[in-house]
Design an enzyme around this catalytic site. Structure first.
Site, short mmCIF file in Angstrom:
data_model
loop_
_atom_site.label_atom_id
_atom_site.label_comp_id
_atom_site.label_asym_id
_atom_site.label_seq_id
_atom_site.Cartn_x
_atom_site.Cartn_y
_atom_site.Cartn_z
N SER A 68 -54.80 -28.79 43.99
CA SER A 68 -55.93 -28.54 45.00
C SER A 68 -55.14 -29.09 46.38
CB SER A 68 -57.00 -29.69 44.58
OG SER A 68 -56.68 -30.80 44.56
N ASP A 123 -56.31 -17.99 29.37
CA ASP A 123 -57.06 -18.49 28.04
C ASP A 123 -57.80 -19.76 28.68
OD1 ASP A 123 -56.11 -16.62 25.91
OD2 ASP A 123 -54.12 -17.82 26.42
N LYS A 153 -59.93 -26.78 50.64
CA LYS A 153 -61.08 -27.05 51.39
C LYS A 153 -61.42 -26.10 52.60
CE LYS A 153 -62.71 -30.88 49.57
NZ LYS A 153 -64.35 -31.19 48.84
N LEU A 212 -65.10 -27.16 44.02
CA LEU A 212 -64.14 -26.34 43.67
C LEU A 212 -64.11 -25.57 42.04
CD1 LEU A 212 -60.92 -24.99 44.10
CD2 LEU A 212 -60.00 -27.10 43.36
N GLY A 265 -64.06 -33.42 42.07
CA GLY A 265 -64.50 -34.68 42.86
C GLY A 265 -66.11 -34.53 42.89
N GLY A 266 -66.56 -33.86 43.93
CA GLY A 266 -68.14 -33.60 43.96
C GLY A 266 -68.44 -32.12 43.33
N GLN A 306 -60.48 -31.85 57.62
CA GLN A 306 -59.17 -31.12 58.35
C GLN A 306 -59.60 -29.71 58.37
OE1 GLN A 306 -55.24 -32.41 57.16
NE2 GLN A 306 -56.35 -33.32 55.90
#
Length: 325
Positions: free
Chosen positions: A307, A175, A56, A186, A182-183, A86
């Site tokens: 992540s 490959d 993030k 990413l 989530g939203g 954060q």
């Protein structure tokens, strides 16, 4: 601000330059055990080692650097279950921008503490009775703050895509890339970067079964929602894909799948035990799809984005006690 559908690999490359020397170039780890178990060659891009403990930071810093002088002076507000909060807090500290974060009162204490530690004001709410987007918009308007959402923002999407750029630069041909969802920030950014550099590489998103709105949206081609899903993957409790990320997922992502809560726990345990890394439940979603056999690709070179690693260590024993291996 550019058009929603105009985010390109050039935006991701520009974000990479802004993040150079600021964001960590996170390591790529491998595991013989994982390779043997999956009959493939797996490369884990470990964003749990990123600043603030998750990917993030990439999107948050990229977004804050592009604010006007007046916007920076007034400050920003974000809503987040923890990791985006954060990231905004630290980015604001580095750029001398005041920050306020709207967080659910049941967000992991470690995330609340870290957000305050970076200098942000934390505003808690009850996610069972309050709509966080409406609360954040109201507060931002009242205080004249710029709202930086956790995923539905072009500069955030572009920043998140730098994780995939780094992975491809480090390992070359892939490959398949597996990314948690989530939203959709990413996976959107990662898919844009991947398809530009490796057009034949498949990009697959992974959600919890209990928070499968993006998977249902992808397969139905109609935006689906979920309300306060009771998944241990708190970073995937988003109500839906966004106005920006939904079209990007449809355009660039090849498939979406889900994994069970038990699979998340088993994978989390395995990565702690075998790779010796601290990974949070949301952080293992992509790995779980591969290690649990939801996705199989024998002989393939597979990238897996881990992540984040912001898990409340006081709660780890309880989580692992639920592991029914």
């Amino acid at each position: 601000m550019q058009q929603d559908n105009a985010i390109t690999v050039n935006d991701v490359q520009a974000a990479k330059k802004r993040l150079s020397g600021i964001a960590h170039r996170t390591p790529v780890l491998t595991s013989t055990t994982v390779n043997q178990r999956t009959d493939s060659q797996v490369f884990f891009k470990c964003e749990n080692f990123q600043r603030t403990g998750s990917f993030k930071f990439r999107g948050a810093y990229n977004a804050l650097t592009q604010l006007s002088s007046l916007e920076k002076q007034r400050g920003v507000l974000a809503f987040s279950s923890g990791n985006h909060g954060q990231a905004i807090a630290l980015s604001g500290k580095l750029l001398n921008i005041p920050t306020a974060i709207v967080m659910p009162n049941d967000a992991p204490f470690v995330k609340q503490t870290a957000t305050r530690g970076y200098g942000a004001e934390v505003i808690l709410y009850d996610r069972h009775t309050t709509n966080r987007e409406e609360l954040a918009q109201s507060l931002a308007g009242d205080r004249h703050l710029t709202l930086i959402p956790p995923y539905d923002h072009p500069h955030v999407v572009a920043g998140q895509g730098t994780a995939a750029l780094e992975l491809i630069a480090a390992v070359g041909q892939l490959d398949l890339i597996l990314v948690c969802c989530g939203g959709g920030g990413l996976i959107s950014g990662s898919a844009i970067a991947t398809k530009a550099l490796l057009p034949n590489c498949r990009v697959i998103g992974v959600e919890p079964e209990l928070a499968d709105d993006a998977t249902r949206s992808f397969h139905s081609k109609t935006l689906q929602t979920v309300t306060n899903p009771n998944t241990i993957a708190d970073g995937a409790r988003t109500p839906s894909l966004g106005k920006i990320t939904f079209p990007l997922v449809l355009n660039y992502v090849d498939d979406m799948v889900t994994v069970s809560e038990a699979a998340i726990l088993r994978t989390m345990f395995l990565l702690w035990e075998r790779l010796k890394i601290v990974v949070e439940p949301t952080g293992v979603l992509a790995a779980a799809a591969l290690l649990e056999g939801v996705i199989t690709a024998p002989g393939a070179r597979i990238g897996v984005i881990i992540s984040g690693g912001n898990v409340d260590l006081a709660e780890v024993g309880k989580l692992f006690a639920e592991d029914d291996r």
